[in-house]
Motif scaffolding. Structure first.
Motif, PDB file in Angstrom:
ATOM      1  N   VAL A  59       0.784  -1.130  -0.120  1.00  0.00           N
ATOM      2  CA  VAL A  59       0.014  -0.038  -0.008  1.00  0.00           C
ATOM      3  C   VAL A  59       1.043   1.126   0.084  1.00  0.00           C
ATOM      4  O   VAL A  59       0.619   2.069  -0.764  1.00  0.00           O
ATOM      5  CB  VAL A  59      -0.992   0.072   1.293  1.00  0.00           C
ATOM      6  CG1 VAL A  59      -1.698   1.461   1.387  1.00  0.00           C
ATOM      7  CG2 VAL A  59      -2.002  -1.120   1.032  1.00  0.00           C
ATOM      8  N   LEU A  60       1.960   1.332   1.049  1.00  0.00           N
ATOM      9  CA  LEU A  60       2.771   2.360   0.908  1.00  0.00           C
ATOM     10  C   LEU A  60       3.558   2.860  -0.422  1.00  0.00           C
ATOM     11  O   LEU A  60       3.875   3.710  -0.542  1.00  0.00           O
ATOM     12  CB  LEU A  60       3.754   2.145   2.128  1.00  0.00           C
ATOM     13  CG  LEU A  60       3.147   2.423   3.437  1.00  0.00           C
ATOM     14  CD1 LEU A  60       4.038   2.015   4.604  1.00  0.00           C
ATOM     15  CD2 LEU A  60       2.158   3.735   3.908  1.00  0.00           C
TER      16      LEU A  60
ATOM     17  N   SER B 198      -1.841   6.473  -2.055  1.00  0.00           N
ATOM     18  CA  SER B 198      -2.080   7.259  -0.777  1.00  0.00           C
ATOM     19  C   SER B 198      -3.501   6.994  -0.085  1.00  0.00           C
ATOM     20  O   SER B 198      -3.339   7.381   0.985  1.00  0.00           O
ATOM     21  CB  SER B 198      -2.056   8.759  -1.326  1.00  0.00           C
ATOM     22  OG  SER B 198      -3.371   8.798  -2.221  1.00  0.00           O
ATOM     23  N   ARG B 199      -4.313   6.009  -0.633  1.00  0.00           N
ATOM     24  CA  ARG B 199      -5.324   5.791  -0.001  1.00  0.00           C
ATOM     25  C   ARG B 199      -5.705   4.293  -0.244  1.00  0.00           C
ATOM     26  O   ARG B 199      -5.623   3.727  -1.374  1.00  0.00           O
ATOM     27  CB  ARG B 199      -6.801   6.355  -0.133  1.00  0.00           C
ATOM     28  CG  ARG B 199      -6.588   7.841   0.167  1.00  0.00           C
ATOM     29  CD  ARG B 199      -7.870   8.555  -0.038  1.00  0.00           C
ATOM     30  NE  ARG B 199      -8.405   8.567  -1.130  1.00  0.00           N
ATOM     31  CZ  ARG B 199      -9.805   9.035  -1.526  1.00  0.00           C
ATOM     32  NH1 ARG B 199     -10.423   9.615  -0.503  1.00  0.00           N
ATOM     33  NH2 ARG B 199     -10.254   8.878  -2.862  1.00  0.00           N
ATOM     34  N   ALA B 200      -6.082   3.251   0.735  1.00  0.00           N
ATOM     35  CA  ALA B 200      -6.336   1.859   0.442  1.00  0.00           C
ATOM     36  C   ALA B 200      -7.847   1.697   0.646  1.00  0.00           C
ATOM     37  O   ALA B 200      -8.284   2.201   1.677  1.00  0.00           O
ATOM     38  CB  ALA B 200      -5.421   1.242   1.301  1.00  0.00           C
TER      39      ALA B 200
ATOM     40  N   VAL C 161      -8.963   3.540   4.376  1.00  0.00           N
ATOM     41  CA  VAL C 161      -8.157   3.943   5.964  1.00  0.00           C
ATOM     42  C   VAL C 161      -7.272   5.143   5.386  1.00  0.00           C
ATOM     43  O   VAL C 161      -6.679   5.073   4.448  1.00  0.00           O
ATOM     44  CB  VAL C 161      -7.572   2.722   6.238  1.00  0.00           C
ATOM     45  CG1 VAL C 161      -6.604   3.168   7.319  1.00  0.00           C
ATOM     46  CG2 VAL C 161      -8.439   1.468   6.522  1.00  0.00           C
ATOM     47  N   PRO C 162      -7.155   6.240   6.111  1.00  0.00           N
ATOM     48  CA  PRO C 162      -6.387   7.227   5.905  1.00  0.00           C
ATOM     49  C   PRO C 162      -4.772   6.603   6.040  1.00  0.00           C
ATOM     50  O   PRO C 162      -4.495   5.917   6.629  1.00  0.00           O
ATOM     51  CB  PRO C 162      -6.561   8.280   7.177  1.00  0.00           C
ATOM     52  CG  PRO C 162      -7.827   7.993   7.698  1.00  0.00           C
ATOM     53  CD  PRO C 162      -8.077   6.380   7.385  1.00  0.00           C
ATOM     54  N   THR C 163      -3.949   7.286   5.080  1.00  0.00           N
ATOM     55  CA  THR C 163      -2.677   6.987   4.875  1.00  0.00           C
ATOM     56  C   THR C 163      -1.728   7.077   6.402  1.00  0.00           C
ATOM     57  O   THR C 163      -0.826   6.410   6.521  1.00  0.00           O
ATOM     58  CB  THR C 163      -2.006   8.144   3.916  1.00  0.00           C
ATOM     59  OG1 THR C 163      -2.666   8.120   2.834  1.00  0.00           O
ATOM     60  CG2 THR C 163      -0.472   7.741   3.572  1.00  0.00           C
ATOM     61  N   LYS C 164      -2.142   8.079   6.900  1.00  0.00           N
ATOM     62  CA  LYS C 164      -1.389   8.223   8.093  1.00  0.00           C
ATOM     63  C   LYS C 164      -1.558   7.157   9.315  1.00  0.00           C
ATOM     64  O   LYS C 164      -0.666   6.454   9.689  1.00  0.00           O
ATOM     65  CB  LYS C 164      -1.849   9.388   9.120  1.00  0.00           C
ATOM     66  CG  LYS C 164      -1.066   9.635  10.306  1.00  0.00           C
ATOM     67  CD  LYS C 164      -1.612  11.158  10.925  1.00  0.00           C
ATOM     68  CE  LYS C 164      -0.955  11.239  12.403  1.00  0.00           C
ATOM     69  NZ  LYS C 164      -1.219  12.665  12.872  1.00  0.00           N
TER      70      LYS C 164
ATOM     71  N   ILE D  52      -4.500   0.298  17.426  1.00  0.00           N
ATOM     72  CA  ILE D  52      -4.417   1.691  16.719  1.00  0.00           C
ATOM     73  C   ILE D  52      -6.010   1.903  16.121  1.00  0.00           C
ATOM     74  O   ILE D  52      -6.758   1.133  15.709  1.00  0.00           O
ATOM     75  CB  ILE D  52      -3.665   1.516  15.407  1.00  0.00           C
ATOM     76  CG1 ILE D  52      -2.137   1.237  15.763  1.00  0.00           C
ATOM     77  CG2 ILE D  52      -3.985   2.737  14.654  1.00  0.00           C
ATOM     78  CD1 ILE D  52      -1.186   1.173  14.598  1.00  0.00           C
ATOM     79  N   ILE D  53      -6.418   3.094  16.595  1.00  0.00           N
ATOM     80  CA  ILE D  53      -8.034   3.462  16.365  1.00  0.00           C
ATOM     81  C   ILE D  53      -7.843   4.679  15.310  1.00  0.00           C
ATOM     82  O   ILE D  53      -6.919   5.580  15.626  1.00  0.00           O
ATOM     83  CB  ILE D  53      -8.821   3.884  17.567  1.00  0.00           C
ATOM     84  CG1 ILE D  53      -8.899   2.684  18.436  1.00  0.00           C
ATOM     85  CG2 ILE D  53     -10.002   4.406  17.218  1.00  0.00           C
ATOM     86  CD1 ILE D  53      -9.651   2.932  19.689  1.00  0.00           C
ATOM     87  N   SER D  54      -8.478   4.599  14.180  1.00  0.00           N
ATOM     88  CA  SER D  54      -8.510   5.449  13.239  1.00  0.00           C
ATOM     89  C   SER D  54      -9.987   6.092  12.745  1.00  0.00           C
ATOM     90  O   SER D  54     -10.496   5.098  12.505  1.00  0.00           O
ATOM     91  CB  SER D  54      -7.660   5.270  12.111  1.00  0.00           C
ATOM     92  OG  SER D  54      -7.644   6.180  10.833  1.00  0.00           O
TER      93      SER D  54
END
Length: 230
Positions: A21-22, A26-28, A60-63, A101-103
């Motif tokens: 993905v990376l 930029s978005r997955a 999911v955001p890239t961060k 991790i929560i996003s």
């Protein structure tokens, strides 16, 4: 939040997926039956099947993906849960404390990337992966910012790779391939063409083409698909 269909994944598998993905996006977009990874002007697809009944899709955001990549290890499991606007990743390494991790999720729908995947190729070429990769690296030296493409000319049992930039010079190299079709040429950005060749480990890749102006597809003998625009 409720568990995603494959709520217990090996950490090594997710680490590999996140690294792709990376590399490419930029978005997955993550769906239930497969995990799809898309990009423009490149698109890559890996398919992994779920064993459970829960399903859903989200962006999911890239961060968050970057943070996952930093924490993932080769051993252990991961639990993925999601709701309407949040997702959580619980890393269970097998030793030590779990990490959560929560996003927030990105609103909206992921673009319909399936529209750019060619349906029926006219030509299919079996190419030695490492040999093509090395040839493209050498050809890339002869490109520039203004002329950043290499031309592939296919003929029976061979492909001629050409790069020509007035301010740099010209490079030509021929490699043997398994191809019996008509002679034709197509140009690609060598960086985009090399990306899947670097990530894959198979000895051979399959290059499927329609014509000089249509997207090309790289496949292997596993569920994998990479689309590249000429």
């Amino acid at each position: 939040m409720k568990p995603l269909a494959w709520r217990r994944w090996p950490l090594q598998l997710l680490a590999w997926l996140v690294s792709e993905v990376l590399l490419l996006v930029s978005r997955a977009w993550t769906g239930v039956r497969p995990l799809w990874i898309g990009a423009t002007p490149r698109l890559k697809q890996r398919v992994y099947f779920a064993n459970h009944g829960s399903h859903g899709d989200f962006i999911v955001p890239t961060k968050a993906i970057n943070e996952l990549n930093r924490l993932l290890t080769e051993n252990g499991k991961i639990e993925i849960l999601f709701g309407e606007n949040q997702v959580s990743f619980t890393l269970v390494p097998g030793t030590g404390l779990d990490t959560v991790i929560i996003s927030k999720l990105v609103e909206g729908s992921y673009p319909n990337y399936r529209q750019v995947i060619p349906a029926e190729p006219q030509e299919r070429v079996v190419v030695p992966r490492e040999e093509l990769l090395h040839a493209l690296r050498r050809a890339e030296i002869m490109t520039s910012d203004k002329s950043n493409s290499v031309k592939l000319t296919f003929a029976p049992n061979q492909v001629l790779i050409t790069a020509n930039t007035p301010e740099v010079g010209e490079g030509k190299e021929t490699i043997a391939v398994n191809y019996k079709g008509k002679e034709f040429s197509i140009a690609f950005n060598p960086v985009y063409l090399m990306d899947p060749l670097k990530a894959l480990e198979q000895d051979e890749v399959f290059l499927e083409l329609i014509d000089e102006l249509s997207p090309g597809v790289i496949k292997i003998a596993e569920p994998f698909l990479y689309v590249i625009m000429p």
